[in-house]
Design an enzyme around this catalytic site. Sequence first.
Site, PDB file in Angstrom:
ATOM      1  N   ASN A  25      -7.122  -1.832  14.262  1.00 44.96           N
ATOM      2  CA  ASN A  25      -8.519  -2.060  13.897  1.00 44.96           C
ATOM      3  C   ASN A  25      -8.674  -3.337  13.070  1.00 44.96           C
ATOM      4  O   ASN A  25      -9.736  -3.582  12.507  1.00 44.96           O
ATOM      5  CB  ASN A  25      -9.065  -0.864  13.106  1.00 44.96           C
ATOM      6  N   GLU A  63      -9.260  -1.607   5.345  1.00 45.68           N
ATOM      7  CA  GLU A  63      -9.853  -1.160   6.596  1.00 45.68           C
ATOM      8  C   GLU A  63     -11.154  -1.925   6.881  1.00 45.68           C
ATOM      9  O   GLU A  63     -11.680  -2.609   5.985  1.00 45.68           O
ATOM     10  CB  GLU A  63     -10.152   0.345   6.506  1.00 45.68           C
ATOM     11  N   ASP A 120       0.818  -1.206   0.000  1.00 44.41           N
ATOM     12  CA  ASP A 120       0.000   0.000   0.000  1.00 44.41           C
ATOM     13  C   ASP A 120       0.857   1.264   0.000  1.00 44.41           C
ATOM     14  O   ASP A 120       2.078   1.196   0.140  1.00 44.41           O
ATOM     15  CB  ASP A 120      -0.951   0.008   1.210  1.00 44.41           C
TER      16      ASP A 120
END
Length: 258
Positions: free
Chosen positions: A153, A160, A82
Site C-alpha cells: 500500500n 500507512e 517499527d
Amino acid sequence: MSASLQPNFKVRNLTLRSNAEEASVYAAHKIADLIKQKQKEGKAAVLGLATGNTPIRIYQELIRLHKSESLSFQNVITFNLDEYYPISTTNNQSYTYFMNQYLFDQIDIDPQNIHIPHTECSIAMVSHYCGDYEAKIAKYGGLDLQLLGIGRNGHIGFNEPGSTLESTTRLVNLHPITRDDAIENFGTLENVPEQAISIGIQTIMKAKMILLMALGARKSEIISKALNSQISSEIPATFLRTLPQVEYILDREAAALI
Ligand code: PGA
C-alpha cells in the site's frame, strides 16, 4: 501538491539489479562502506533498520562480511523503524526477535547500541515512549542511513496511507493490506496486531542517506506508483521523491512496470 513537494527527477537515483540476490548484496555493501567510512573518521554509524522479507538477504551479506572479511559493528548504533503494539520482545513475531535472529546475534554490535521500539508499555505511556525514541535518534545526530522496504500500500515503516509529512514516532493503526500481508507470519488475521509504533515520515526523511529496496513481482505495481504517481499521503513512499538522498534499489521483477 505544494511547491515544496515537487519531485526532483534529476536526482532520482535508481539502481537496477537483475535479481534479489544482486540487489541485496549491492545494498549490504553500501551499508558496509558507510560503517567503514565512519570507522576511519572515528565516528559512530547510525543506521535505521527495517524488518520483513526484503532486508533478510542484506543482513546475511552483512553477517558474511563480519565473519569472513572482519567487518566490525562496534561503531554501529541502530534504530529499528517499527514494532507491533503490543507485543512481547520474546514473541517470535516481534521485530526484536527478528533482528536478533537475522542480524544482531551474529555480529559484534554492542547490545546497548541497539534500539527497537519496545511495545509492552501501557497505552498511557506510549506517547512519552515515542517522544523518547525520537529524542534518542536526535541525540545521536540523526540517522546516517535509513534502510526501507515498501508495503503493497506504499507504506514506509508502518507509515500507512494518510500519514503526514510532519509525522514522527507514534502509535499507528495498521492498514488492512498490511495486516493481510502479516497473516503469513501470524497464521490468522485475528492474531495480527491492529496497531504498531512506527517512526514517522519526518524522522525517515531527515536521514542523510535512504535506501528504499523493492524486490519481486509483488512490489512492481506499488513501486511504479511510488515513482510515478502524484506525491501524496495516500502513498507515503511518494514523499521520498522530494529528497536528493534517496536511492531506489530494485530487482528486475520489481522494476517491470516503472
Ligand atoms: P516485506 O515488507 O519486506 O516483507 O515485503 C516490506 C514492508 O512492508 O515495508
